[in-house]
Design an enzyme around this catalytic site. Structure first.
Site, mmCIF file in Angstrom:
data_model
loop_
_atom_site.group_PDB
_atom_site.id
_atom_site.type_symbol
_atom_site.label_atom_id
_atom_site.label_comp_id
_atom_site.label_asym_id
_atom_site.label_seq_id
_atom_site.Cartn_x
_atom_site.Cartn_y
_atom_site.Cartn_z
ATOM 1 N N VAL A 16 0.834 -1.197 0.000
ATOM 2 C CA VAL A 16 0.000 0.000 0.000
ATOM 3 C C VAL A 16 0.873 1.252 0.000
ATOM 4 O O VAL A 16 0.577 2.228 -0.695
ATOM 5 C CB VAL A 16 -0.974 -0.019 1.186
ATOM 6 C CG1 VAL A 16 -1.761 1.282 1.271
ATOM 7 C CG2 VAL A 16 -1.925 -1.198 1.047
ATOM 8 N N TYR A 17 1.961 1.220 0.755
ATOM 9 C CA TYR A 17 2.917 2.331 0.729
ATOM 10 C C TYR A 17 3.420 2.546 -0.702
ATOM 11 O O TYR A 17 3.432 3.671 -1.207
ATOM 12 C CB TYR A 17 4.085 2.014 1.672
ATOM 13 C CG TYR A 17 5.151 3.080 1.717
ATOM 14 C CD1 TYR A 17 5.029 4.170 2.571
ATOM 15 C CD2 TYR A 17 6.294 2.986 0.930
ATOM 16 C CE1 TYR A 17 6.010 5.151 2.623
ATOM 17 C CE2 TYR A 17 7.288 3.953 0.976
ATOM 18 C CZ TYR A 17 7.136 5.033 1.829
ATOM 19 O OH TYR A 17 8.112 6.001 1.884
ATOM 20 N N GLY A 18 3.806 1.457 -1.359
ATOM 21 C CA GLY A 18 4.295 1.555 -2.734
ATOM 22 C C GLY A 18 3.226 2.062 -3.684
ATOM 23 O O GLY A 18 3.509 2.852 -4.588
ATOM 24 N N LYS A 74 2.777 5.821 -3.297
ATOM 25 C CA LYS A 74 3.906 6.536 -3.883
ATOM 26 C C LYS A 74 3.851 6.473 -5.412
ATOM 27 O O LYS A 74 4.224 7.434 -6.095
ATOM 28 C CB LYS A 74 5.221 5.964 -3.369
ATOM 29 C CG LYS A 74 5.480 6.222 -1.890
ATOM 30 C CD LYS A 74 5.665 7.698 -1.582
ATOM 31 C CE LYS A 74 6.156 7.925 -0.165
ATOM 32 N NZ LYS A 74 6.381 9.359 0.128
#
Length: 267
Positions: free
Chosen positions: A171-173, A176
């Site tokens: 989810v972070y990726g 971003k």
């Protein structure tokens, strides 16, 4: 014959800093890459406004900059708070009269693990800060640049993890990667006004975020280093240097790019 000599010896002239006379707004400026950027931007001649959630950290960095002869103030700001973000950017204009450049560095991390094990509330929080929070900041920054300096530059801090599948931080990726698209769209939209928008994609950099990830995934640093041709992690200041260049007039024909600062990890 004209034997008039210049009144100033060029060898004795102190060069202007990379960001001389710029007013800079920096989010996530209390620690890590953001704090390194605040120190560097001030050394390079910018007047800086630091923003983050933790006042004690902001105060310490601002005092350090002032002690070194720089100009710095701070404002407590949560990227999940729309009114707070707008007020923070407006504070830069109130303090310094205008806004020239902004480094949207602030972010939050998810707990490492596959996407099906991530609670929906955690997903929403990462979205609220890492994508929507930067969107909020960009809207306020563009308005401030447009109405004061007229032209300027914005850099968003993405991640090399946005450029590939990211099973440990999916989810972070994803947020971003969406930020990369937002950056490119903003560059196309506001370029005609003279507002440049770029992003940097750092690789392995030992910040608190990476240390938290390392605690959840022992051996992470060794794995990242092994996949990095330079065979080392970045110093936060090295990431800040890339942001400073993109914000400076020396990159005046660069916009809409996502610059990898990853030691060759994605080469």
């Amino acid at each position: 014959m004209d034997d008039t000599k210049p009144t100033t010896d060029p060898s004795t002239v102190t060069p202007l800093g990379l960001l001389a006379d710029k007013v800079a707004f920096i989010t996530g400026a209390g620690r890590g890459i953001g704090a390194a950027a605040a120190r560097l931007f001030a050394r390079e001649g910018a007047r800086v406004l630091l923003a983050a959630r933790t006042e004690a950290q902001l105060k310490a960095v601002a005092e350090e900059i002032r002690a070194a002869g720089g100009t710095a103030e701070y404002v407590v700001c949560d990227l999940a708070d729309a009114a707070g973000v707008r007020a923070a950017v407006d504070r830069a204009v109130h303090l310094y009269g205008r806004l020239d450049i902004a480094f949207n560095n602030g972010a939050t991390i998810q707990r490492p693990g596959p996407l099906d094990q991530m609670p929906e509330a955690d997903f929403d929080h990462v979205y609220e800060v890492n994508l929507k929070g930067v969107w909020r900041a960009m809207i306020a920054e563009i308005a401030a640049i447009r109405t004061t300096a007229g032209t300027g530059a914005i850099v968003n801090n993405s991640s090399v993890g946005s450029l590939m599948g990211n099973p440990e931080l999916p989810v972070y990726g994803a947020m971003k990667r969406a930020l990369n698209s937002l950056t490119e769209s903003a560059a196309v939209t506001y370029g005609p006004e003279g507002i440049r928008v770029n992003a940097i994609a750092p690789g392995n950099t030992p910040t608190e975020m990476i240390r938290t990830w390392e605690a959840e995934s022992p051996g992470l640093q060794e794995r990242l280093t092994a996949h990095t041709p330079l065979r080392r992690a970045a110093d936060p200041q090295e990431i800040a240097q890339a942001a400073a260049w993109l914000l400076s007039d020396r990159s005046s024909y660069v916009t809409g790019t996502v610059l990898r600062v990853d030691g060759g990890a994605r080469a």
